[in-house]
Design a protein around this motif. Structure first.
Motif, PDB file in Angstrom:
ATOM      1  N   ASN A   1     -36.408  60.770  47.675  1.00  0.00           N
ATOM      2  CA  ASN A   1     -36.601  61.632  46.504  1.00  0.00           C
ATOM      3  C   ASN A   1     -37.168  62.962  46.976  1.00  0.00           C
ATOM      4  OD1 ASN A   1     -35.776  59.762  44.520  1.00  0.00           O
ATOM      5  ND2 ASN A   1     -37.743  58.736  44.691  1.00  0.00           N
ATOM      6  N   ILE A   2     -36.515  64.035  46.559  1.00  0.00           N
ATOM      7  CA  ILE A   2     -36.986  65.374  46.904  1.00  0.00           C
ATOM      8  C   ILE A   2     -38.188  65.673  46.019  1.00  0.00           C
ATOM      9  CG2 ILE A   2     -36.322  67.803  47.107  1.00  0.00           C
ATOM     10  CD1 ILE A   2     -34.710  65.846  48.891  1.00  0.00           C
ATOM     11  N   ALA A   3     -39.252  66.210  46.637  1.00  0.00           N
ATOM     12  CA  ALA A   3     -40.500  66.467  45.900  1.00  0.00           C
ATOM     13  C   ALA A   3     -40.275  67.540  44.835  1.00  0.00           C
ATOM     14  CB  ALA A   3     -41.588  66.912  46.871  1.00  0.00           C
ATOM     15  N   LYS A   4     -40.900  67.316  43.665  1.00  0.00           N
ATOM     16  CA  LYS A   4     -40.861  68.307  42.583  1.00  0.00           C
ATOM     17  C   LYS A   4     -42.085  69.195  42.749  1.00  0.00           C
ATOM     18  CE  LYS A   4     -38.196  65.501  39.510  1.00  0.00           C
ATOM     19  NZ  LYS A   4     -38.235  64.171  39.049  1.00  0.00           N
ATOM     20  N   LEU A   5     -41.874  70.378  43.290  1.00  0.00           N
ATOM     21  CA  LEU A   5     -42.957  71.326  43.554  1.00  0.00           C
ATOM     22  C   LEU A   5     -43.004  72.381  42.458  1.00  0.00           C
ATOM     23  CD1 LEU A   5     -42.215  71.803  47.356  1.00  0.00           C
ATOM     24  CD2 LEU A   5     -43.855  70.233  46.313  1.00  0.00           C
ATOM     25  N   GLU A   6     -44.002  73.230  42.498  1.00  0.00           N
ATOM     26  CA  GLU A   6     -44.099  74.319  41.512  1.00  0.00           C
ATOM     27  C   GLU A   6     -42.871  75.219  41.574  1.00  0.00           C
ATOM     28  OE1 GLU A   6     -47.771  76.494  41.659  1.00  0.00           O
ATOM     29  OE2 GLU A   6     -48.934  74.667  41.964  1.00  0.00           O
ATOM     30  N   VAL A   7     -42.449  75.499  42.790  1.00  0.00           N
ATOM     31  CA  VAL A   7     -41.218  76.272  42.992  1.00  0.00           C
ATOM     32  C   VAL A   7     -40.150  75.271  43.440  1.00  0.00           C
ATOM     33  CG1 VAL A   7     -40.106  78.109  44.303  1.00  0.00           C
ATOM     34  CG2 VAL A   7     -42.525  78.312  43.666  1.00  0.00           C
ATOM     35  N   PRO A   8     -39.075  75.120  42.656  1.00  0.00           N
ATOM     36  CA  PRO A   8     -38.063  74.115  43.009  1.00  0.00           C
ATOM     37  C   PRO A   8     -37.436  74.406  44.381  1.00  0.00           C
ATOM     38  CG  PRO A   8     -37.550  75.187  40.910  1.00  0.00           C
ATOM     39  CD  PRO A   8     -38.740  75.858  41.449  1.00  0.00           C
ATOM     40  N   GLN A   9     -37.057  73.340  45.066  1.00  0.00           N
ATOM     41  CA  GLN A   9     -36.406  73.465  46.365  1.00  0.00           C
ATOM     42  C   GLN A   9     -34.899  73.600  46.161  1.00  0.00           C
ATOM     43  OE1 GLN A   9     -38.074  70.856  49.577  1.00  0.00           O
ATOM     44  NE2 GLN A   9     -38.860  69.751  47.779  1.00  0.00           N
ATOM     45  N   PHE A  10     -34.365  74.729  46.572  1.00  0.00           N
ATOM     46  CA  PHE A  10     -32.930  74.947  46.521  1.00  0.00           C
ATOM     47  C   PHE A  10     -32.388  74.928  47.939  1.00  0.00           C
ATOM     48  CE2 PHE A  10     -34.063  76.609  42.387  1.00  0.00           C
ATOM     49  CZ  PHE A  10     -32.997  76.194  41.605  1.00  0.00           C
ATOM     50  N   PHE A  11     -31.181  74.445  48.082  1.00  0.00           N
ATOM     51  CA  PHE A  11     -30.556  74.346  49.392  1.00  0.00           C
ATOM     52  C   PHE A  11     -29.235  75.102  49.359  1.00  0.00           C
ATOM     53  CE2 PHE A  11     -33.234  70.756  48.608  1.00  0.00           C
ATOM     54  CZ  PHE A  11     -33.997  70.690  49.757  1.00  0.00           C
ATOM     55  N   VAL A  12     -28.961  75.826  50.432  1.00  0.00           N
ATOM     56  CA  VAL A  12     -27.697  76.539  50.548  1.00  0.00           C
ATOM     57  C   VAL A  12     -26.695  75.578  51.171  1.00  0.00           C
ATOM     58  CG1 VAL A  12     -26.503  78.494  51.573  1.00  0.00           C
ATOM     59  CG2 VAL A  12     -28.863  78.756  50.806  1.00  0.00           C
ATOM     60  N   GLU A  13     -25.614  75.332  50.439  1.00  0.00           N
ATOM     61  CA  GLU A  13     -24.565  74.443  50.934  1.00  0.00           C
ATOM     62  C   GLU A  13     -23.256  75.207  51.006  1.00  0.00           C
ATOM     63  OE1 GLU A  13     -25.313  69.966  49.878  1.00  0.00           O
ATOM     64  OE2 GLU A  13     -24.953  71.087  48.034  1.00  0.00           O
ATOM     65  N   PHE A  14     -22.434  74.855  51.986  1.00  0.00           N
ATOM     66  CA  PHE A  14     -21.092  75.409  52.110  1.00  0.00           C
ATOM     67  C   PHE A  14     -20.130  74.258  51.881  1.00  0.00           C
ATOM     68  CE2 PHE A  14     -23.861  78.249  54.379  1.00  0.00           C
ATOM     69  CZ  PHE A  14     -23.434  79.491  53.935  1.00  0.00           C
ATOM     70  N   ILE A  15     -19.452  74.301  50.736  1.00  0.00           N
ATOM     71  CA  ILE A  15     -18.666  73.172  50.241  1.00  0.00           C
ATOM     72  C   ILE A  15     -17.176  73.471  50.379  1.00  0.00           C
ATOM     73  CG2 ILE A  15     -18.222  71.737  48.209  1.00  0.00           C
ATOM     74  CD1 ILE A  15     -21.032  72.699  47.205  1.00  0.00           C
ATOM     75  N   CYS A  16     -16.412  72.487  50.857  1.00  0.00           N
ATOM     76  CA  CYS A  16     -14.952  72.636  50.932  1.00  0.00           C
ATOM     77  C   CYS A  16     -14.413  72.950  49.541  1.00  0.00           C
ATOM     78  CB  CYS A  16     -14.287  71.342  51.389  1.00  0.00           C
ATOM     79  SG  CYS A  16     -14.362  71.006  53.131  1.00  0.00           S
ATOM     80  N   LYS A  17     -13.497  73.895  49.467  1.00  0.00           N
ATOM     81  CA  LYS A  17     -12.868  74.167  48.179  1.00  0.00           C
ATOM     82  C   LYS A  17     -12.069  72.936  47.763  1.00  0.00           C
ATOM     83  CE  LYS A  17     -12.947  79.059  48.176  1.00  0.00           C
ATOM     84  NZ  LYS A  17     -12.307  80.248  47.726  1.00  0.00           N
ATOM     85  N   PRO A  18     -12.115  72.578  46.484  1.00  0.00           N
ATOM     86  CA  PRO A  18     -11.461  71.334  46.040  1.00  0.00           C
ATOM     87  C   PRO A  18      -9.966  71.284  46.343  1.00  0.00           C
ATOM     88  CG  PRO A  18     -12.733  72.324  44.248  1.00  0.00           C
ATOM     89  CD  PRO A  18     -12.785  73.267  45.399  1.00  0.00           C
ATOM     90  N   GLN A  19      -9.297  72.444  46.338  1.00  0.00           N
ATOM     91  CA  GLN A  19      -7.851  72.444  46.565  1.00  0.00           C
ATOM     92  C   GLN A  19      -7.468  72.240  48.031  1.00  0.00           C
ATOM     93  OE1 GLN A  19      -9.670  74.851  45.230  1.00  0.00           O
ATOM     94  NE2 GLN A  19      -8.999  76.886  45.817  1.00  0.00           N
ATOM     95  N   VAL A  20      -8.439  72.243  48.966  1.00  0.00           N
ATOM     96  CA  VAL A  20      -8.095  72.040  50.377  1.00  0.00           C
ATOM     97  C   VAL A  20      -8.672  70.760  50.969  1.00  0.00           C
ATOM     98  CG1 VAL A  20      -7.848  74.508  50.814  1.00  0.00           C
ATOM     99  CG2 VAL A  20     -10.021  73.398  51.310  1.00  0.00           C
ATOM    100  N   VAL A  21      -9.675  70.165  50.343  1.00  0.00           N
ATOM    101  CA  VAL A  21     -10.322  68.994  50.926  1.00  0.00           C
ATOM    102  C   VAL A  21      -9.322  67.845  51.072  1.00  0.00           C
ATOM    103  CG1 VAL A  21     -11.241  67.830  48.857  1.00  0.00           C
ATOM    104  CG2 VAL A  21     -12.530  67.786  50.959  1.00  0.00           C
TER     105      VAL A  21
END
Length: 195
Positions: A100-120
Motif C-alpha cells: 500500500n502506497i502511503a497517504k501523505l499530505e502531498v500525494p505521491q505521483f509517479f511518471v509512467e510511460f505507457i504503451c499506446k493502446p493501438q500498438v501494445v
C-alpha cells in the motif's frame, strides 16, 4: 509499341483525373512497384497513414517514403508510448508483493510511460517486412521509490517505463505441427465428451 504507349498515356490520364477528383496533388502515387516487380494497389494517402493514431503495421511503406517521413518529422518510435502522471494507491515491490502506497499530505505521483493502446502486443512500426510477424510492442517496467505503509518505509514499486519492440524467434515447422496436432487432439476430446 504505339499501342503500349497509347495505353500508358490513357492510364496516366485516368489516374490524374482520379487523383484530382480525390483532391490529391498531381504528384501523388496511387500505384507502387513492389519488390517482385508486380504492381500492387496502394492507398492514395499512404504517406499520411504513418501516425501514432492510425498506424497499420502491415501496410508496406517503401524505404524512400520512410526516409521522407523521418526527414519531415524527425525520429519515430517503433512502439510509441505516452507520458502519464499517475497516482498509485497499491503497487508491487521488487519481490512481487503487493504494498500500500502511503497517504501523505502531498500525494505521491509517479511518471509512467505507457504503451499506446493501438500498438501494445501488435507488430512494431517500421520493422523489416521479413521480420514484421516476429515483432511485438511490449510494455516495459522499472522501479521507483515510494513511501509505503504508514509513510515511514521506502520501497521500490513497479511503474510502467516505456514501450519496446521485441523480436521473437520464428517458430520451427515442428513447433507449428505440434500446435496443430494439440488443437486437433483437443477437438477430438471435446467431440467424445459431447457424445
Amino acid at each position: 509499341m504505339r499501342i503500349v504507349l497509347l495505353l500508358a498515356v490513357l492510364f496516366v490520364a485516368a489516374w490524374l483525373s482520379e487523383a484530382m477528383a480525390a483532391g490529391l496533388p498531381a504528384n501523388s502515387t496511387l500505384m507502387l512497384q513492389n519488390h517482385r516487380g508486380h504492381r500492387s494497389p496502394r492507398s492514395p494517402k499512404a504517406h499520411l497513414m504513418i501516425t501514432d493514431d492510425n498506424w497499420d503495421p502491415y501496410t508496406f511503406i517503401p524505404v524512400k517514403e520512410v526516409q521522407a517521413l523521418l526527414m519531415r518529422n524527425g525520429t519515430q518510435d517503433c512502439c510509441p508510448a505516452f507520458e502519464n502522471h499517475t497516482y498509485i494507491q497499491v503497487g508491487k515491490n521488487r519481490d512481487g508483493n503487493t504494498v500500500n502506497i502511503a497517504k501523505l499530505e502531498v500525494p505521491q505521483f509517479f511518471v509512467e510511460f505507457i504503451c499506446k493502446p493501438q500498438v501494445v502486443n501488435k507488430p512494431c512500426r517500421l520493422a523489416d517486412r521479413k521480420l514484421i510477424n516476429q515483432t511485438r510492442c511490449v510494455q516495459q517496467y522499472s522501479y521507483s521509490y515510494a513511501a509505503v505503509g504508514n509513510g515511514t518505509e521506502i520501497e521500490h514499486i513497479e511503474v510502467r517505463a516505456g514501450c519496446a519492440c521485441k523480436v521473437f524467434p520464428k517458430e520451427s515447422e515442428d513447433t507449428k505441427k505440434g500446435h496443430k496436432l494439440r488443437h486437433q487432439h483437443r477437438g477430438q476430446q471435446r467431440h467424445k465428451k459431447s457424445d
